[in-house]
Design a protein around this motif. Structure first.
Motif: not given
Length: 125
Positions: A60-61, A65-67, A101-104
């Motif tokens: 989900e993260c 971030a992609a959206v 925007a990034v997943p972290r």
């Protein structure tokens, strides 16, 4: 709209509303023709559109971030010539670049692209 995409888009739209940016009209559209992706169209008041999609198999993260990245591109084009286009502006360098925007660590976040400082979870600006 596909539930996976709706869930990924909600925090991003919350950040848009919080910044006073009118969100796009979102229309369900399976333009990817890929069962592993959920897609829709973002429509501007002038009638221009841009596709947005997420990959279902990723965490989900990563979807959020992609959206956020795709909506950010829409916002920059939407604001071009009308207002500063560095949405969301980096509070560390407000005249230079937008946040990234990034997943972290299992969360979708906005960070400074220059020094990777975490600024905010996506949806909490």
């Amino acid at each position: 709209m596909d539930e996976v995409l709706r869930q990924a888009m909600e925090p991003v739209l919350r950040d848009l509303r919080g910044a006073g940016v009118a969100p796009p009209r979102v229309e369900d559209d399976d333009w990817t023709d890929d069962a592993d992706c959920a897609s829709a169209m973002l429509w501007s008041p002038d009638g221009s559109g841009r596709g947005v999609y997420v990959s279902r198999p990723v965490p989900e993260c990563e979807r959020v971030a992609a959206v956020a990245d795709q909506v950010q591109e829409w916002v920059i084009e939407e604001l071009w010539g009308q207002a500063p286009t560095n949405w969301p502006p980096c509070p560390r360098h407000p005249d230079h670049h937008p946040l990234r925007a990034v997943p972290r660590e299992g969360a979708a976040v906005w960070e400074c692209p220059a020094d990777e400082t975490l600024i905010s979870p996506i949806g909490a600006l």
